[in-house]
Design a protein around this motif. Structure first.
Motif, PDB file in Angstrom:
ATOM      1  N   GLU A  63      67.544 -23.617 -26.362  1.00  0.00           N
ATOM      2  CA  GLU A  63      67.210 -24.995 -26.725  1.00  0.00           C
ATOM      3  C   GLU A  63      67.814 -25.367 -28.082  1.00  0.00           C
ATOM      4  O   GLU A  63      68.419 -26.437 -28.235  1.00  0.00           O
ATOM      5  N   ALA A  64      67.686 -24.496 -29.061  1.00  0.00           N
ATOM      6  CA  ALA A  64      68.235 -24.764 -30.391  1.00  0.00           C
ATOM      7  C   ALA A  64      69.758 -24.833 -30.361  1.00  0.00           C
ATOM      8  O   ALA A  64      70.364 -25.689 -31.019  1.00  0.00           O
ATOM      9  N   ASP A  67      70.729 -28.088 -28.545  1.00  0.00           N
ATOM     10  CA  ASP A  67      70.359 -29.204 -29.412  1.00  0.00           C
ATOM     11  C   ASP A  67      71.395 -29.376 -30.525  1.00  0.00           C
ATOM     12  O   ASP A  67      71.824 -30.497 -30.817  1.00  0.00           O
ATOM     13  N   ASP A  71      75.430 -33.641 -30.590  1.00  0.00           N
ATOM     14  CA  ASP A  71      75.340 -34.471 -31.792  1.00  0.00           C
ATOM     15  C   ASP A  71      75.712 -35.908 -31.445  1.00  0.00           C
ATOM     16  O   ASP A  71      76.896 -36.216 -31.266  1.00  0.00           O
ATOM     17  N   ARG A 119      66.164 -32.746 -20.702  1.00  0.00           N
ATOM     18  CA  ARG A 119      65.438 -33.440 -21.768  1.00  0.00           C
ATOM     19  C   ARG A 119      66.343 -33.702 -22.967  1.00  0.00           C
ATOM     20  O   ARG A 119      66.395 -34.821 -23.496  1.00  0.00           O
ATOM     21  N   LEU A 120      67.106 -32.685 -23.382  1.00  0.00           N
ATOM     22  CA  LEU A 120      67.983 -32.858 -24.535  1.00  0.00           C
ATOM     23  C   LEU A 120      69.107 -33.852 -24.249  1.00  0.00           C
ATOM     24  O   LEU A 120      69.481 -34.644 -25.119  1.00  0.00           O
ATOM     25  N   ASP A 123      67.404 -37.210 -24.569  1.00  0.00           N
ATOM     26  CA  ASP A 123      66.975 -37.507 -25.938  1.00  0.00           C
ATOM     27  C   ASP A 123      68.118 -37.553 -26.940  1.00  0.00           C
ATOM     28  O   ASP A 123      68.094 -38.358 -27.873  1.00  0.00           O
ATOM     29  N   ARG A 124      69.101 -36.667 -26.771  1.00  0.00           N
ATOM     30  CA  ARG A 124      70.154 -36.523 -27.788  1.00  0.00           C
ATOM     31  C   ARG A 124      71.442 -37.267 -27.454  1.00  0.00           C
ATOM     32  O   ARG A 124      72.277 -37.443 -28.327  1.00  0.00           O
TER      33      ARG A 124
END
Length: 186
Positions: A63-64, A67, A71, A119-120, A123-124
């Motif tokens: 996840e990190a 994420d 960018d 999800r990322l 969201d991102r």
């Protein structure tokens, strides 16, 4: 005394960054299921126990890593009147960062990793783009952007076509620039 307090913090930051960068490399190359914590920590040059310490395990590390690779500023910091030209240059000419696409594709086979990737991605990427486009059709524009860019990266990185290798063929590049600019201008 302050130097001794800062030095361990800087070392911890460097160690965390090294693990994160190695994780991006390994997840992109091997996929989530095949990537092992030992593969990642060997590349980072650290003890495997540090993954749990800094990230809480392989899934949280994934996840990190994803994420950090997603960018939204790579897209939303561009001027709208030059978006097509600049986004194609950014996508086609800048090879110094890890593409999140292989990490996302490889996550599809694992339920938990796939949920994180979805999800990322929303969201991102989708939500910041939707906000940046603005207006009544912002969600459609964000979806169009994602479809065109996914196609580009899929055929450059995952299912490579000669036309995407190295410098993008000039006519193809012009078409991509027009398509991306049309998304903004419509």
């Amino acid at each position: 005394m302050q130097t001794t307090i800062e030095a361990p913090a800087r070392d911890a930051d460097r160690t965390r960054a090294a693990i994160l960068f190695a994780a991006q490399q390994v997840f992109a190359a091997k996929g989530f299921a095949e990537a092992g914590v030992r593969d990642i920590t060997a590349l980072a040059g650290v003890n495997p126990s540090l993954v749990s310490r800094y990230f809480g395990g392989k899934l949280k590390l994934f996840e990190a890593a994803l994420d950090a690779a997603l960018d939204p500023r790579l897209m939303t910091d561009l001027p709208k009147d030059q978006f097509g030209k600049m986004i194609v240059a950014r996508f086609a000419d800048e090879d110094d960062r890890v593409s999140p696409l292989p990490m996302m594709f490889s996550a599809a086979s694992d339920r938990e990793a796939r949920a994180i990737a979805q999800r990322l991605l929303r969201d991102r990427v989708f939500e910041p783009l939707k906000h940046w486009f603005g207006g009544a059709s912002a969600d459609v524009k964000a979806a169009r952007f994602m479809m065109v860019s996914l196609g580009f990266f899929a055929y450059r990185d995952q299912l490579p076509l000669a036309e995407f290798a190295g410098r993008v063929e000039p006519r193809l590049r012009q078409w991509l620039e027009r398509e991306f600019q049309a998304i903004v201008d419509d």
